[in-house]
Scaffold this motif. Structure first.
Motif, PDB file in Angstrom:
ATOM      1  N   GLN A  44       0.742  -1.050   0.083  1.00 28.72           N
ATOM      2  CA  GLN A  44      -0.015  -0.016  -0.111  1.00 28.72           C
ATOM      3  C   GLN A  44       1.048   1.183  -0.067  1.00 28.72           C
ATOM      4  O   GLN A  44       1.477   1.520   0.975  1.00 28.72           O
ATOM      5  CB  GLN A  44      -0.972   0.086   1.055  1.00 28.72           C
ATOM      6  N   LEU A  45       1.111   1.758  -0.895  1.00 28.30           N
ATOM      7  CA  LEU A  45       1.819   2.969  -1.025  1.00 28.30           C
ATOM      8  C   LEU A  45       1.386   4.208  -0.396  1.00 28.30           C
ATOM      9  O   LEU A  45       0.224   4.387   0.129  1.00 28.30           O
ATOM     10  CB  LEU A  45       1.969   3.589  -2.633  1.00 28.30           C
ATOM     11  N   LEU A  46       2.220   5.224   0.079  1.00 31.76           N
ATOM     12  CA  LEU A  46       1.741   6.276   0.978  1.00 31.76           C
ATOM     13  C   LEU A  46       1.543   7.562   0.169  1.00 31.76           C
ATOM     14  O   LEU A  46       1.747   7.673  -0.808  1.00 31.76           O
ATOM     15  CB  LEU A  46       2.949   6.470   1.952  1.00 31.76           C
ATOM     16  N   ALA A  47       1.026   8.348   0.736  1.00 31.43           N
ATOM     17  CA  ALA A  47       0.626   9.545   0.035  1.00 31.43           C
ATOM     18  C   ALA A  47       1.913  10.352  -0.432  1.00 31.43           C
ATOM     19  O   ALA A  47       1.998  11.128  -1.372  1.00 31.43           O
ATOM     20  CB  ALA A  47      -0.267  10.534   1.146  1.00 31.43           C
ATOM     21  N   SER A  48       2.951  10.198   0.529  1.00 35.01           N
ATOM     22  CA  SER A  48       4.255  10.912   0.144  1.00 35.01           C
ATOM     23  C   SER A  48       5.127  10.004  -0.732  1.00 35.01           C
ATOM     24  O   SER A  48       5.379   9.021  -0.546  1.00 35.01           O
ATOM     25  CB  SER A  48       4.998  10.989   1.443  1.00 35.01           C
ATOM     26  N   PRO A  49       5.235  10.594  -1.974  1.00 38.81           N
ATOM     27  CA  PRO A  49       6.279   9.961  -2.880  1.00 38.81           C
ATOM     28  C   PRO A  49       7.531   9.446  -2.384  1.00 38.81           C
ATOM     29  O   PRO A  49       7.981   8.390  -2.764  1.00 38.81           O
ATOM     30  CB  PRO A  49       6.521  10.745  -4.121  1.00 38.81           C
ATOM     31  N   LYS A  50       8.055  10.340  -1.641  1.00 34.39           N
ATOM     32  CA  LYS A  50       9.456  10.154  -1.235  1.00 34.39           C
ATOM     33  C   LYS A  50       9.302   8.884  -0.096  1.00 34.39           C
ATOM     34  O   LYS A  50      10.238   8.034  -0.074  1.00 34.39           O
ATOM     35  CB  LYS A  50       9.937  11.528  -0.308  1.00 34.39           C
ATOM     36  N   GLU A  51       8.463   8.956   0.825  1.00 34.21           N
ATOM     37  CA  GLU A  51       8.358   7.721   1.637  1.00 34.21           C
ATOM     38  C   GLU A  51       7.908   6.469   1.012  1.00 34.21           C
ATOM     39  O   GLU A  51       8.371   5.657   1.715  1.00 34.21           O
ATOM     40  CB  GLU A  51       7.254   8.243   2.795  1.00 34.21           C
ATOM     41  N   SER A  52       7.069   6.660   0.059  1.00 25.96           N
ATOM     42  CA  SER A  52       6.694   5.404  -0.826  1.00 25.96           C
ATOM     43  C   SER A  52       8.037   4.692  -1.281  1.00 25.96           C
ATOM     44  O   SER A  52       8.205   3.711  -1.197  1.00 25.96           O
ATOM     45  CB  SER A  52       5.639   5.675  -1.591  1.00 25.96           C
ATOM     46  N   MET A  53       8.821   5.650  -2.001  1.00 25.19           N
ATOM     47  CA  MET A  53      10.063   5.058  -2.570  1.00 25.19           C
ATOM     48  C   MET A  53      10.884   4.644  -1.277  1.00 25.19           C
ATOM     49  O   MET A  53      11.607   3.740  -1.719  1.00 25.19           O
ATOM     50  CB  MET A  53      10.704   6.083  -3.506  1.00 25.19           C
ATOM     51  N   ALA A  54      11.093   5.233  -0.412  1.00 21.97           N
ATOM     52  CA  ALA A  54      12.017   4.675   0.776  1.00 21.97           C
ATOM     53  C   ALA A  54      11.513   3.424   1.254  1.00 21.97           C
ATOM     54  O   ALA A  54      12.340   2.321   1.568  1.00 21.97           O
ATOM     55  CB  ALA A  54      12.108   5.706   1.765  1.00 21.97           C
TER      56      ALA A  54
END
Length: 197
Positions: A44-54
């Motif tokens: 489940q990807l997060l709203a934040s692109p940076k946090e999703s990729m991390a």
């Protein structure tokens, strides 16, 4: 024996429960064997692109896989570009948002996820995070397989085609953004995934 990590990235406000994610996961389970195991990862990807990729990159590093394939739908296709270039791996793009910062700028604010009432806060700083992940040009077209629907009501299929010159293309005459006829095209997706680079 080589182990493959299959990363599936869903679209904006979507989830691992989307029909394409579920169908792809079932297809991967069907072609994964003891000799050629494929590890399925569909977070489940997060709203934040940076946090999703991390989060995704942490899983990639911990997987111990010898090779990786990324499948991305819409915003997930944008993320797939970033990962394919960074990790030099194959990618399947399903109606990708090739310029996600531009596409999502009008959607900043509070909303809900598509398949639940969960609040989804898409903040203005996330547009800058998307810009930081933007791939301007793919480096090895043979690693990419694009499925673009002319009937996509949200994104421009011609822009998608121009973004992946020399890549494997499947342009659908009709269909829609969600690729309602995805089941018909899944065998070609699985074939591309399972073919040695």
């Amino acid at each position: 024996m080589s182990k493959t990590l299959l990363v599936y990235l869903h679209g904006f406000r979507s989830s691992p429960r989307s029909s394409k994610a579920v169908m792809t996961g079932e297809g991967i389970n069907a072609i994964s064997t003891l000799d050629n195991p494929i590890q399925w990862y569909c977070p489940q990807l997060l709203a934040s692109p940076k946090e999703s990729m991390a989060m995704v990159e942490k899983q990639i590093q911990e997987s111990g896989a010898d090779q990786m394939v990324v499948v991305g739908s819409s915003l997930g296709g944008f993320y797939a570009n970033y990962l394919a270039e960074k990790y030099n791996c194959k990618a399947v793009l399903l109606n990708p948002a090739v310029r996600a910062a531009r596409e999502l700028a009008p959607h900043v604010g509070m909303m809900t996820a598509y398949d639940s009432d969960e609040p989804f806060d898409f903040r203005s700083e996330y547009i800058d995070e998307l810009k930081a992940l933007q791939v301007e040009k793919i480096t090895n077209p043979s690693r990419y397989f694009l499925i673009a629907a002319k009937g996509d009501e949200l994104l421009d299929w011609q822009e998608m085609v121009h973004f992946y010159p020399g890549a494997k293309h499947l342009v659908l005459d009709g269909s829609d953004h969600g690729i309602a006829d995805y089941a018909d095209h899944l065998p070609r997706v699985l074939e591309f995934i399972s073919t040695q680079p």
